[in-house]
Scaffold this active site. Structure first.
Site, PDB file in Angstrom:
ATOM      1  CG  HIS A 138      -2.344   0.793   1.028  1.00 35.92           C
ATOM      2  ND1 HIS A 138      -2.129   2.375   0.889  1.00 35.92           N
ATOM      3  CD2 HIS A 138      -3.386   0.666   0.607  1.00 35.92           C
ATOM      4  CE1 HIS A 138      -3.247   2.805   1.006  1.00 35.92           C
ATOM      5  NE2 HIS A 138      -4.239   1.829   0.530  1.00 35.92           N
ATOM      6  CG  HIS A 139       1.585   5.446  -2.544  1.00 37.09           C
ATOM      7  ND1 HIS A 139       2.639   5.802  -2.185  1.00 37.09           N
ATOM      8  CD2 HIS A 139       1.348   5.288  -4.109  1.00 37.09           C
ATOM      9  CE1 HIS A 139       3.067   6.258  -3.383  1.00 37.09           C
ATOM     10  NE2 HIS A 139       2.463   6.082  -4.291  1.00 37.09           N
ATOM     11  CB  ALA A 140      -0.586   4.026   3.743  1.00 38.67           C
TER      12      ALA A 140
END
Length: 506
Positions: A138-140
């Site tokens: 995930h980009h988080a």
């Protein structure tokens, strides 16, 4: 306590089943170099060993009560490698088309937020015995640079060596009590007006300087100035993927001969490929396509926390210019202006403003935006995202298997249903394209044009290799004559450039 930065958390708030904000990668492996031969059970066990002490692989989200602040990362005390590493086999004949179809399906599946935000699919039976690893994070959790670094935990310089060291090991943040989370959230919300006041003055100064640069013609390209194409609208959750290879030495040779940069060449090639693709479909706009180009500010940022340390600049791709050398010339000049403009912006600007991201507000807004199909009703912000990620200059081995190719794949957004990401690796430049399948069903036809455009640019450079370097020629060309020449070129009928039909393989 390991709190998500506002920018990291924004990727959670802006995600929907259609706008999936994870980053993916296709790693093509040669299993013949593995010391003990390939075995899925052995590979999964070794992955488990290598990630067990790495927080980015073994932490999960914990929400703050009432959504008063950004979530925190906590250790997953029930971490299970079987929920993250999976096994698949390609249907016959196990070629490029079958791999693309499977990868597109996997890219369209949302990650489970109750677990650490990553998955890995070991795909067997590709191209006469090769193994492919499809990764999702995930980009988080990662940006382009940190994601590339995390893969190093699973790679080595020799087939039988230990994984690459990334320095001192980091520890998991502690898991605080509910009362402490609430107290910190209240304090954080109370101090936000003070932070906002501090940001207003420098932001106003930045706007003033940008207006001045625009009047002088030295500002970067402006958002909301992009022409509309068929892939600039509301997206679905379906994904189409394609990939190809280019020779890094060819790019470097062009860069040296023309006095430009590797990034200039990559963007010029992308512009030529998109021009050819749209021209063959009678969709080529009169004005140049506009790309958002993520820029790492990891070296400049003073923040110690946060996974995403990026900013962005806007770049015109020269799709309104037929001549590849002229396109590169314009690209180099515009990129110099964009870099100068971008350097005047604080490395923390995007991260500072992202602290005001509100979970419920952002979530409701993006759903309303998609439901009302607003991306099709206002001016186009940008046409696509293009990222250039530096990779290893030497051979790497994944669990003992030599990495033959590594194709990065970023997210797509409402209003910009195409993402192009390139990564250098051991003398090659691997190009990964991902698109909303309904917006661009023939993404493979586009990616095939990248090597062809690089060859056309190389041929044009060789034909003029005794000419003055582009930067000097640009400075001696009168602006009025240059503008007039471009205007005349736009009026002239453009030539169609048929794409090669040779399938791209690793």
């Amino acid at each position: 306590m390991d709190r998500l930065s506002g920018l990291d958390a924004s990727f959670l708030y802006l995600e929907t089943p259609e706008q999936l904000l994870h980053v993916c990668g296709l790693i093509v492996l040669d299993p013949s170099t593995m010391p003990n031969g390939y075995s899925f059970i052995d590979v999964k066990s070794e992955i488990a060993r290598r990630v067990r002490d790495v927080p980015e692989f073994t932490r999960k989200l914990r929400k703050v009560p009432l959504g008063l602040d950004h979530p925190i990362w906590v250790k997953d005390t029930h971490f299970d490698i079987d929920r993250h590493v999976h096994r698949l086999s390609l249907p016959a004949p196990g070629g490029y088309a079958e791999l693309n179809e499977l990868a597109g399906h996997l890219a369209g599946l949302q990650l489970d937020r109750s677990r650490p935000l990553w998955e890995m699919w070991i795909i067997e039976g590709y191209d006469d015995g090769k193994i492919v690893v499809f990764t999702k994070m995930h980009h988080a959790t990662v940006d382009g640079v940190s994601g590339s670094n995390l893969i190093s935990h699973l790679c080595s310089l020799e087939a039988d060596a230990e994984p690459l060291s990334l320095g001192p090991k980091t520890r998991h943040g502690r898991s605080p009590h509910r009362a402490e989370l609430l107290t910190r959230a209240v304090v954080s919300n109370a101090t936000r007006p003070v932070l906002a006041a501090k940001l207003l003055s420098p932001s106003a100064q930045l706007i003033t300087k940008t207006v001045g640069r625009a009047r002088e013609g030295t500002a970067m390209a402006a958002p909301f100035s992009a022409p509309r194409t068929s892939f600039n609208g509301t997206i679905t959750g379906h994904r189409a993927i394609a990939f190809a290879d280019m020779d890094l030495e060819d790019i470097r040779a062009i860069k040296t001969a023309t006095g430009t940069t590797v990034n200039d060449v990559v963007l010029a090639v992308a512009g030529g490929a998109l021009r050819s693709y749209l021209l063959d479909r009678d969709e080529l706009p009169e004005n140049s396509l506009l790309a958002t180009v993520p820029v790492s500010v990891r070296e400049e940022s003073k923040r110690s926390g946060g996974a995403n340390k990026v900013s962005a600049l806007f770049a015109k791709l020269g799709t309104d210019t037929e001549d590849p050398l002229e396109r590169l010339e314009d690209m180099a000049e515009n990129n110099r202006n964009a870099k100068d403009h971008h350097s005047a912006i604080s490395a923390e600007t995007l991260q500072d403003w992202a602290e005001f991201a509100a979970p419920r507000t952002f979530g409701l807004a993006v759903r309303a935006y998609a439901g009302l199909r607003l991306a099709e009703k206002h001016p186009v912000v940008h046409n696509l995202v293009i990222s250039n990620v530096p990779g290893p200059p030497m051979p790497l081995y994944f669990m003992g298997a030599e990495i033959l190719a590594l194709y990065p794949l970023g997210p797509v957004f409402h209003g910009a249903g195409l993402n192009v990401t390139v990564m250098s690796n051991n003398g090659k430049v691997h190009v990964g394209l991902i698109a909303c399948r309904e917006s661009m069903p023939e993404v493979d036809d586009l990616v095939k044009r990248f090597p062809a455009e690089l060859a056309a640019l190389k041929e044009a450079v060789l034909a003029q290799e005794t000419a003055t370097p582009i930067r000097k020629r640009a400075s001696t060309k009168p602006p009025a004559k240059k503008a007039a020449a471009k205007a005349a070129a736009k009026k002239a009928p453009a030539k169609k450039t048929p794409a090669k039909k040779t399938p791209a393989k690793a």
